[in-house]
Design a protein around this motif. Sequence first.
Motif, PDB file in Angstrom:
ATOM      1  N   SER A  53       0.885  -1.231   0.161  1.00 35.81           N
ATOM      2  CA  SER A  53      -0.138  -0.075   0.134  1.00 35.81           C
ATOM      3  C   SER A  53       0.800   1.320  -0.133  1.00 35.81           C
ATOM      4  O   SER A  53       0.449   2.419  -0.148  1.00 35.81           O
ATOM      5  CB  SER A  53      -0.854   0.246   1.269  1.00 35.81           C
ATOM      6  OG  SER A  53      -1.860  -1.178   1.147  1.00 35.81           O
ATOM      7  N   HIS A  54       2.001   1.330   0.472  1.00 37.25           N
ATOM      8  CA  HIS A  54       3.172   2.270   0.444  1.00 37.25           C
ATOM      9  C   HIS A  54       4.318   1.834  -0.405  1.00 37.25           C
ATOM     10  O   HIS A  54       5.331   1.934   0.365  1.00 37.25           O
ATOM     11  CB  HIS A  54       3.440   2.618   1.859  1.00 37.25           C
ATOM     12  CG  HIS A  54       1.981   3.060   2.390  1.00 37.25           C
ATOM     13  ND1 HIS A  54       1.370   2.511   3.177  1.00 37.25           N
ATOM     14  CD2 HIS A  54       1.518   4.489   2.602  1.00 37.25           C
ATOM     15  CE1 HIS A  54       0.371   3.051   3.890  1.00 37.25           C
ATOM     16  NE2 HIS A  54       0.437   4.296   3.296  1.00 37.25           N
ATOM     17  N   LEU A  55       4.289   1.427  -1.665  1.00 32.30           N
ATOM     18  CA  LEU A  55       5.115   1.069  -2.336  1.00 32.30           C
ATOM     19  C   LEU A  55       6.433   2.206  -2.551  1.00 32.30           C
ATOM     20  O   LEU A  55       7.701   1.754  -2.879  1.00 32.30           O
ATOM     21  CB  LEU A  55       5.019   0.653  -3.654  1.00 32.30           C
ATOM     22  CG  LEU A  55       4.208  -0.720  -4.084  1.00 32.30           C
ATOM     23  CD1 LEU A  55       3.646  -1.018  -5.112  1.00 32.30           C
ATOM     24  CD2 LEU A  55       5.338  -1.932  -3.657  1.00 32.30           C
ATOM     25  N   GLN A  56       6.209   3.469  -2.495  1.00 33.85           N
ATOM     26  CA  GLN A  56       7.326   4.428  -2.356  1.00 33.85           C
ATOM     27  C   GLN A  56       8.058   4.312  -1.509  1.00 33.85           C
ATOM     28  O   GLN A  56       9.461   4.745  -1.526  1.00 33.85           O
ATOM     29  CB  GLN A  56       6.590   5.946  -2.711  1.00 33.85           C
ATOM     30  CG  GLN A  56       5.787   6.094  -3.806  1.00 33.85           C
ATOM     31  CD  GLN A  56       6.565   6.093  -4.983  1.00 33.85           C
ATOM     32  OE1 GLN A  56       7.668   6.534  -5.051  1.00 33.85           O
ATOM     33  NE2 GLN A  56       6.135   5.355  -6.127  1.00 33.85           N
ATOM     34  N   ASN A  57       7.465   3.613  -0.500  1.00 33.18           N
ATOM     35  CA  ASN A  57       8.688   3.428   0.847  1.00 33.18           C
ATOM     36  C   ASN A  57      10.008   2.376   0.362  1.00 33.18           C
ATOM     37  O   ASN A  57      10.732   2.500   1.246  1.00 33.18           O
ATOM     38  CB  ASN A  57       8.025   3.057   1.980  1.00 33.18           C
ATOM     39  CG  ASN A  57       6.849   4.039   2.694  1.00 33.18           C
ATOM     40  OD1 ASN A  57       7.087   5.147   2.256  1.00 33.18           O
ATOM     41  ND2 ASN A  57       6.166   3.740   3.347  1.00 33.18           N
ATOM     42  N   LYS A  93       1.804  -1.448 -12.186  1.00 31.13           N
ATOM     43  CA  LYS A  93       2.011  -0.369 -12.775  1.00 31.13           C
ATOM     44  C   LYS A  93       2.935   0.537 -11.859  1.00 31.13           C
ATOM     45  O   LYS A  93       3.961   1.051 -12.664  1.00 31.13           O
ATOM     46  CB  LYS A  93       0.779   0.452 -13.209  1.00 31.13           C
ATOM     47  CG  LYS A  93       0.098  -0.252 -14.217  1.00 31.13           C
ATOM     48  CD  LYS A  93      -1.151   0.587 -14.665  1.00 31.13           C
ATOM     49  CE  LYS A  93      -0.721   1.748 -15.460  1.00 31.13           C
ATOM     50  NZ  LYS A  93      -1.934   2.664 -16.088  1.00 31.13           N
ATOM     51  N   GLU A  94       2.657   0.488 -10.889  1.00 28.36           N
ATOM     52  CA  GLU A  94       3.426   1.365  -9.748  1.00 28.36           C
ATOM     53  C   GLU A  94       4.839   0.714  -9.591  1.00 28.36           C
ATOM     54  O   GLU A  94       5.966   1.426  -9.615  1.00 28.36           O
ATOM     55  CB  GLU A  94       2.791   1.614  -8.402  1.00 28.36           C
ATOM     56  CG  GLU A  94       3.860   2.547  -7.317  1.00 28.36           C
ATOM     57  CD  GLU A  94       2.917   2.817  -6.227  1.00 28.36           C
ATOM     58  OE1 GLU A  94       3.360   3.816  -5.361  1.00 28.36           O
ATOM     59  OE2 GLU A  94       1.850   2.207  -6.064  1.00 28.36           O
ATOM     60  N   ILE A  95       4.861  -0.559  -9.499  1.00 23.33           N
ATOM     61  CA  ILE A  95       6.119  -1.078  -9.382  1.00 23.33           C
ATOM     62  C   ILE A  95       7.176  -1.099 -10.690  1.00 23.33           C
ATOM     63  O   ILE A  95       8.497  -0.764 -10.592  1.00 23.33           O
ATOM     64  CB  ILE A  95       6.102  -2.727  -9.025  1.00 23.33           C
ATOM     65  CG1 ILE A  95       5.487  -2.883  -7.590  1.00 23.33           C
ATOM     66  CG2 ILE A  95       7.414  -3.496  -9.313  1.00 23.33           C
ATOM     67  CD1 ILE A  95       5.249  -4.029  -7.141  1.00 23.33           C
ATOM     68  N   ALA A  96       6.457  -1.263 -11.771  1.00 20.73           N
ATOM     69  CA  ALA A  96       7.076  -0.903 -13.011  1.00 20.73           C
ATOM     70  C   ALA A  96       7.799   0.515 -13.082  1.00 20.73           C
ATOM     71  O   ALA A  96       9.079   0.682 -13.601  1.00 20.73           O
ATOM     72  CB  ALA A  96       6.268  -1.226 -14.327  1.00 20.73           C
ATOM     73  N   LYS A  97       7.021   1.553 -12.943  1.00 21.31           N
ATOM     74  CA  LYS A  97       7.447   2.781 -12.890  1.00 21.31           C
ATOM     75  C   LYS A  97       8.811   3.197 -11.936  1.00 21.31           C
ATOM     76  O   LYS A  97       9.571   3.667 -12.344  1.00 21.31           O
ATOM     77  CB  LYS A  97       6.453   3.861 -12.614  1.00 21.31           C
ATOM     78  CG  LYS A  97       5.468   4.121 -13.575  1.00 21.31           C
ATOM     79  CD  LYS A  97       4.308   4.941 -13.032  1.00 21.31           C
ATOM     80  CE  LYS A  97       2.803   4.901 -13.995  1.00 21.31           C
ATOM     81  NZ  LYS A  97       1.774   5.646 -13.645  1.00 21.31           N
ATOM     82  N   ILE A  98       8.567   2.487 -10.930  1.00 18.67           N
ATOM     83  CA  ILE A  98       9.748   2.713  -9.781  1.00 18.67           C
ATOM     84  C   ILE A  98      10.995   1.817 -10.270  1.00 18.67           C
ATOM     85  O   ILE A  98      12.123   2.464 -10.254  1.00 18.67           O
ATOM     86  CB  ILE A  98       9.358   1.982  -8.338  1.00 18.67           C
ATOM     87  CG1 ILE A  98       8.289   3.022  -7.770  1.00 18.67           C
ATOM     88  CG2 ILE A  98      10.698   1.914  -7.496  1.00 18.67           C
ATOM     89  CD1 ILE A  98       7.749   2.285  -6.678  1.00 18.67           C
TER      90      ILE A  98
END
Length: 218
Positions: A53-57, A93-98
């Motif tokens: 829920s907080h992949l940016q971390n 999608k979020e993991i791929a962007k990171i």
Amino acid sequence: MKTALLFGSSGLVGGHLLNQLIKDNNYSKIKLFVRSVPEISDPKVEVIKTNFSHLQNHKEDIKGDDCFFCIGTTKKNSPDKDEYKRVELDIPKEIAKIAKLNLVNSFIFVSALYANPKSSGEYIRFKGLVEEGLKELNFPKLGIMRPSFLIGNRKEKRVSEIIGIFVFKLLSPLLLGPLKKMKPIHSETVAKTMIRAANENLEKNTFELNEIVELVLN
């Protein structure tokens, strides 16, 4: 020696991927991104307990050479529509962007047969939308696997899939030409093709079921 990033190691394809990556001499480290810590002890494996829920971390963790993404869910396990969309569409999608921002070289994704961003069915549509997003990110190397029914020892028995696999196994000899891609496929075969896609310069980036099998056999 490379570092592999593995999302979905507890699943059918992900479990085989983990075992194959451990044996693969191309990789000196395997980062496992998991919600709960598995019982595994191998010098190559680094377990990263992940808050999805907080992949940016986890931006500093999502660094390596090849990212393998096998996470998926079912309507039964994620009956809430928003949660289902989050797992099937938002998280990959979020993991791929990171990963792209961190200069990860390849992204290898388990999609689905007939994935289509314009489909009326959510599962097929979400897979198609993820595929679109991955292509837009322009990874140096991209591998999209489109298997049909996956064969293997599931932790969770799904009656509809058991019946479907049984029926398609019976029909397999009749599935010729364009219908080849509907045959059941062993999850181990998909895992082998994913590793090959990350380590070889293949002419394409999207693999239908019959092409996944052909790659393993060649």
